[in-house]
Design an enzyme around this catalytic site. Structure first.
Site, PDB file in Angstrom:
ATOM      1  N   HIS A 133      53.260  41.538  37.615  1.00 23.20           N
ATOM      2  CA  HIS A 133      52.726  42.220  38.790  1.00 23.20           C
ATOM      3  C   HIS A 133      51.206  42.142  38.872  1.00 23.20           C
ATOM      4  O   HIS A 133      50.643  42.347  39.950  1.00 23.20           O
ATOM      5  CB  HIS A 133      53.164  43.684  38.784  1.00 23.20           C
ATOM      6  CG  HIS A 133      54.618  43.883  39.055  1.00 23.20           C
ATOM      7  ND1 HIS A 133      55.111  44.312  40.272  1.00 23.20           N
ATOM      8  CD2 HIS A 133      55.709  43.690  38.266  1.00 23.20           C
ATOM      9  CE1 HIS A 133      56.431  44.390  40.222  1.00 23.20           C
ATOM     10  NE2 HIS A 133      56.822  44.018  39.016  1.00 23.20           N
ATOM     11  N   ASP A 145      42.853  41.942  41.806  1.00 20.34           N
ATOM     12  CA  ASP A 145      44.121  42.633  42.013  1.00 20.34           C
ATOM     13  C   ASP A 145      45.253  41.626  42.019  1.00 20.34           C
ATOM     14  O   ASP A 145      45.105  40.523  42.571  1.00 20.34           O
ATOM     15  CB  ASP A 145      44.127  43.368  43.359  1.00 20.34           C
ATOM     16  CG  ASP A 145      44.134  44.868  43.202  1.00 20.34           C
ATOM     17  OD1 ASP A 145      44.736  45.368  42.240  1.00 20.34           O
ATOM     18  OD2 ASP A 145      43.542  45.550  44.056  1.00 20.34           O
TER      19      ASP A 145
END
Length: 523
Positions: A172, A384
């Site tokens: 992730h 991110d």
């Protein structure tokens, strides 16, 4: 092979529920987030398993915790299987290796890493603890979908089992460039562990490319060949596939909530409270990767460069508390509060405060109302994996009247960069000018950009993400599973099947996600 034995088993650091209370007084509430939203209906339909840590180090009341998890499993429609960690394991594995080594390293902030050997040993020991729970409950030929950086070694600890467990992995967070990753003392062990999966998935192709670069550096004889949208990897005597699969949100849920009467009322109240000024919005978990300090500095520079905007715009910065027991996060909170105070001290006028700082978690309707009230979202993270705030903001603007300012180092920029205003979060003046462009953007351009962003998120929502992953992994990982005729998957908020078709909300595609696993009907 017993055809009734094949199931989907999800393994993640945390269970999809939140345990609250104390020994003898435990309670359970449902978890939130895209992963829970997407996978719960599939597990409910198939009767699968979800294995994860309970989120507390209180191991003196294991029977009591298991007692409350039983009804929670019944309510969810699939089994919740807990992993219990001691305080020492939480400190060394979770706070240590996971959050003081992998988290900063994978976000290109290697100077924040603490390469403690005890952390590495605990990382292996806790993964073995997860492996024991998996082996205790998994059946022959179950398909394991393992999630995120906490559990990278898990497949390697399952491969000696006589059970034929098929393992796929999704990362992730970003995967760093090779020159950063190779600073990890246990670099070869970690990449070697990833090679034990049959299928690897990353958020973006950039992350996949970075992994392949590190793989080549550590295993010079490895080979990677593109096969359509995937890569076939031959390394260390193994063959696996890898691809990029950007995670998303439940678009329909956010869009529906944004148009509800309660949220519209809250939105009006927020705008009236701020005198109908233009609202800029930052929504972040407290974390040094989110670029909160840099964003505040850029906003201060915007006020310096464009004095005519003073009194006309307000930055609302929502910071959700996180890891409050970690010194680096406590220090970051103090720095944020000092900078907010300096900006407000320098620019506040009668009836106007430039920065409204909120250190709290909002309920879901309150957050959606804040998204909708803001004209501009500033998603300016330093790095991110994806950043779902960008997608949530767009889903909450049915009037197509918002502008997204987005870091080029967020995974979301790959999908959304053309219609967002991309910025380098280290370039304060560049961000200041992007803010100015956003607040001055003509209405027709705002609507055109936001309309395209919303269409893309609607088409590529969280159910599309699950569908894409399972299609790829089922083709490559589960080719020997028996075919089955299954009923269509039902949306968690609807009694009707999710239909395919371009542009449909919550689409699962021509076949439902369960049939993609080629699993027989659940008994």
């Amino acid at each position: 092979m017993n055809q009734l034995s094949s199931r989907l088993v999800v393994v993640s650091n945390r269970l999809p529920v939140v345990l609250e209370g104390k020994p003898g007084q435990w309670s359970i509430r449902p978890g939130s987030g895209g992963l829970v939203t997407a996978l719960s209906p599939i597990l409910r339909n198939r009767g699968g398993l979800w294995i994860g840590w309970v989120g507390t180090s209180d191991t003196i009341d294991i029977p009591g915790i298991k007692t409350v998890l039983g009804p929670a499993s019944e309510a969810s429609g699939y089994r919740l299987l807990p992993v219990f960690l001691s305080e020492e394991e939480v400190r060394l594995f979770y706070q240590g290796f996971s959050n003081e080594i992998i988290w900063p390293l994978f976000h290109d902030l290697q100077t924040r890493c603490r390469f403690e050997p005890d952390y590495w040993r605990a990382y292996g020991e806790v993964n073995r603890k997860f492996a024991r729970v998996v082996l205790r409950h998994a059946r022959e030929q179950d398909f394991l979908w393992i999630h995120d950086y906490h559990l990278i070694p898990l497949a390697s600890m399952l491969e000696d089992s006589p059970k034929q467990l098929r393992c796929a992995f999704f990362l992730h967070i970003p995967f760093p460039p090779a020159d950063i990753f190779l600073k990890l003392p246990w670099r070869k062990e970690l990449v070697g562990a990833l090679l034990r999966y049959r299928f690897l998935a990353f958020q973006t192709e950039r992350d996949l490319r970075h992994f392949l670069q590190s793989l080549k550096a550590l295993f010079p004889d490895s080979r990677a060949h593109r096969e359509g949208d995937l890569f076939r990897i031959d390394a260390d005597g193994r063959t696996l596939r890898a691809g990029s699969f950007p995670i998303s949100i439940d678009y329909r849920d956010f869009d529906t909530l944004a148009q509800s009467r309660d949220v519209r009322r809250r939105t009006r109240e927020i705008r009236e409270k701020h005198g109908h000024r233009k609202l800029l919005l930052g929504v972040d978990r407290l974390d040094y990767t989110k670029g909160i300090l840099e964003r505040l500095q850029a906003f201060r520079r915007f006020l310096e460069l464009h004095p005519e905007q003073r009194g006309k715009v307000t930055l609302v910065q929502l910071v959700v508390p996180s890891r409050q027991d970690v010194e680096a996060y406590r220090s970051l909170k103090e720095e944020i509060e000092k900078l907010v105070s300096r900006i407000n001290g320098a620019y506040t006028e009668m009836g106007w405060v430039p920065v409204v700082y909120l250190y709290q978690a909002l309920d879901r309707p309150g957050l959606v109302a804040l998204y909708q009230a803001a004209e501009v979202a500033l998603v300016t993270s330093l790095k991110d994996g994806m950043n779902l705030v960008a997608k949530e903001f767009c889903a909450c603007h049915p009037g197509r009247d918002g502008v997204l300012v987005l870091s080029e180092f967020a995974g979301a920029a790959v999908q959304m960069g053309r219609e967002a205003l991309q910025v380098n979060p280290y370039d304060l003046e560049g961000m200041a000018e992007a803010i100015h462009r956003a607040v001055e953007m003509p209405e027709d351009e705002r609507r055109r950009r936001m309309g395209r962003l919303r269409a893309r998120i609607r088409q590529q929502d969280v159910f599309w993400w699950v569908d894409s992953f399972l299609r790829a992994s089922s083709d490559q990982v589960l080719e020997n599973f028996p075919e089955a005729d299954l009923p269509p998957l039902v949306s968690p908020r609807s009694s009707s099947p999710l239909r395919g078709g371009k542009g449909s909300s919550g689409t699962i595609g021509r076949r439902d996600a369960c049939s993609l696993l080629r699993l027989p009907p659940h008994p």
